[in-house]
Design a protein around this motif. Structure first.
Motif, short mmCIF file in Angstrom:
data_model
loop_
_atom_site.label_atom_id
_atom_site.label_comp_id
_atom_site.label_asym_id
_atom_site.label_seq_id
_atom_site.Cartn_x
_atom_site.Cartn_y
_atom_site.Cartn_z
N LEU A 19 61.14 31.28 63.80
CA LEU A 19 60.48 30.42 62.96
C LEU A 19 60.18 30.83 61.49
CD1 LEU A 19 58.56 27.73 63.30
CD2 LEU A 19 56.93 29.16 64.09
N GLU A 20 60.10 32.22 61.40
CA GLU A 20 59.93 32.59 59.96
C GLU A 20 61.30 32.20 59.11
OE1 GLU A 20 58.69 36.47 57.39
OE2 GLU A 20 59.14 36.65 59.51
N ALA A 21 62.39 32.70 59.76
CA ALA A 21 63.48 32.34 58.94
C ALA A 21 63.67 30.74 58.64
CB ALA A 21 64.85 32.61 59.76
N MET A 22 63.32 29.84 59.63
CA MET A 22 63.23 28.53 59.26
C MET A 22 62.47 27.89 58.21
SD MET A 22 63.43 26.53 62.78
CE MET A 22 63.09 27.66 64.22
N VAL A 23 61.23 28.62 58.02
CA VAL A 23 60.32 28.27 57.06
C VAL A 23 60.68 29.02 55.89
CG1 VAL A 23 57.85 28.87 56.00
CG2 VAL A 23 58.20 28.35 58.45
N VAL A 24 61.36 29.98 55.82
CA VAL A 24 61.92 30.50 54.49
C VAL A 24 62.99 29.85 53.98
CG1 VAL A 24 62.74 32.68 53.66
CG2 VAL A 24 61.02 32.88 54.86
N LEU A 39 57.12 17.03 55.08
CA LEU A 39 56.30 17.39 56.30
C LEU A 39 54.72 17.47 55.80
CD1 LEU A 39 56.65 18.05 59.52
CD2 LEU A 39 56.83 20.74 58.69
N PRO A 40 54.17 16.37 55.76
CA PRO A 40 52.90 16.76 54.96
C PRO A 40 51.54 17.18 55.86
CG PRO A 40 53.45 14.39 55.90
CD PRO A 40 54.47 14.95 56.03
N VAL A 41 51.73 18.57 56.04
CA VAL A 41 50.68 19.20 56.55
C VAL A 41 50.03 20.09 55.56
CG1 VAL A 41 51.41 19.07 59.06
CG2 VAL A 41 52.35 20.81 57.50
N ARG A 42 48.64 20.44 55.80
CA ARG A 42 47.90 21.11 54.84
C ARG A 42 48.66 22.80 54.45
NH1 ARG A 42 42.14 21.48 56.32
NH2 ARG A 42 42.33 19.34 56.40
N CYS A 43 49.36 23.16 55.35
CA CYS A 43 49.62 24.63 55.32
C CYS A 43 50.73 24.43 54.35
CB CYS A 43 50.27 25.20 56.47
SG CYS A 43 51.44 24.63 57.32
N PHE A 44 51.49 23.38 53.97
CA PHE A 44 52.40 23.17 52.94
C PHE A 44 52.18 22.85 51.69
CE2 PHE A 44 55.54 22.56 56.84
CZ PHE A 44 55.56 24.01 56.92
N GLN A 45 50.89 22.03 51.74
CA GLN A 45 50.27 21.24 50.53
C GLN A 45 49.31 22.14 49.80
OE1 GLN A 45 48.68 17.88 52.49
NE2 GLN A 45 50.28 16.77 52.45
N SER A 46 48.32 22.99 50.38
CA SER A 46 47.23 23.46 49.68
C SER A 46 47.66 25.24 49.82
CB SER A 46 46.09 23.17 50.35
OG SER A 46 45.09 24.10 49.68
N ASP A 47 48.02 25.73 48.76
CA ASP A 47 48.03 27.32 48.65
C ASP A 47 49.02 27.81 49.83
OD1 ASP A 47 47.82 29.61 47.77
OD2 ASP A 47 45.98 30.07 48.95
N PRO A 48 50.19 26.88 49.72
CA PRO A 48 51.38 27.56 50.85
C PRO A 48 51.88 28.94 50.87
CG PRO A 48 52.55 26.26 49.02
CD PRO A 48 50.84 26.28 48.54
N VAL A 50 54.18 31.65 53.52
CA VAL A 50 54.88 31.74 54.66
C VAL A 50 53.81 32.63 55.85
CG1 VAL A 50 56.70 33.08 56.05
CG2 VAL A 50 57.30 32.62 53.53
N ALA A 51 53.00 33.15 55.69
CA ALA A 51 51.86 33.67 56.53
C ALA A 51 51.15 32.42 57.25
CB ALA A 51 51.29 34.85 56.05
N SER A 52 50.58 31.85 56.28
CA SER A 52 49.68 30.61 56.46
C SER A 52 50.62 29.56 57.39
CB SER A 52 48.97 30.28 55.54
OG SER A 52 49.81 29.50 54.75
N SER A 53 51.63 29.39 57.07
CA SER A 53 52.55 28.45 57.65
C SER A 53 52.95 28.80 58.97
CB SER A 53 53.98 28.12 57.02
OG SER A 53 53.51 27.60 55.80
#
Length: 85
Positions: A19-24, A39-48, A50-53
């Motif tokens: 999952l980490e490799a995909m996010v990176v 992909l409108p989710v908060r973990c990508f919109q506000s202070d993104p 890798v760890a929070s995602s």
């Protein structure tokens, strides 16, 4: 009794990809803003990050499924793109 090894998955493009490799990879390809747009989710919109995602995606199956789908779409895009010499 010994456990048999899991079956090989030669046609599964997600096999062995963390999952980490995909996010990176997605963040590198689209950038955090582009990822938040697709992909409108908060973990990508506000202070993104890798760890929070990862924390959010591990707890939220629907978001993980959408991320995996976007990752597969990106792989298809890259495969179709003309190769530059």
């Amino acid at each position: 009794m010994t456990a048999s090894p899991p079956p090989a998955q030669p046609r599964n493009p997600l096999h062995g990809v963390t999952l980490e490799a995909m996010v990176v990879a997605l963040a590198a390809h689209y950038g955090w803003a582009g990822l938040a747009q697709r992909l409108p989710v908060r973990c990508f919109q506000s202070d993104p990050s890798v760890a929070s995602s990862l924390k959010f995606l591990r707890k939220t199956p629907w978001a993980r499924a959408k991320l995996e789908s976007l990752y597969l779409f990106m792989l298809r895009e890259l495969k179709r793109a003309p190769q530059r010499p």
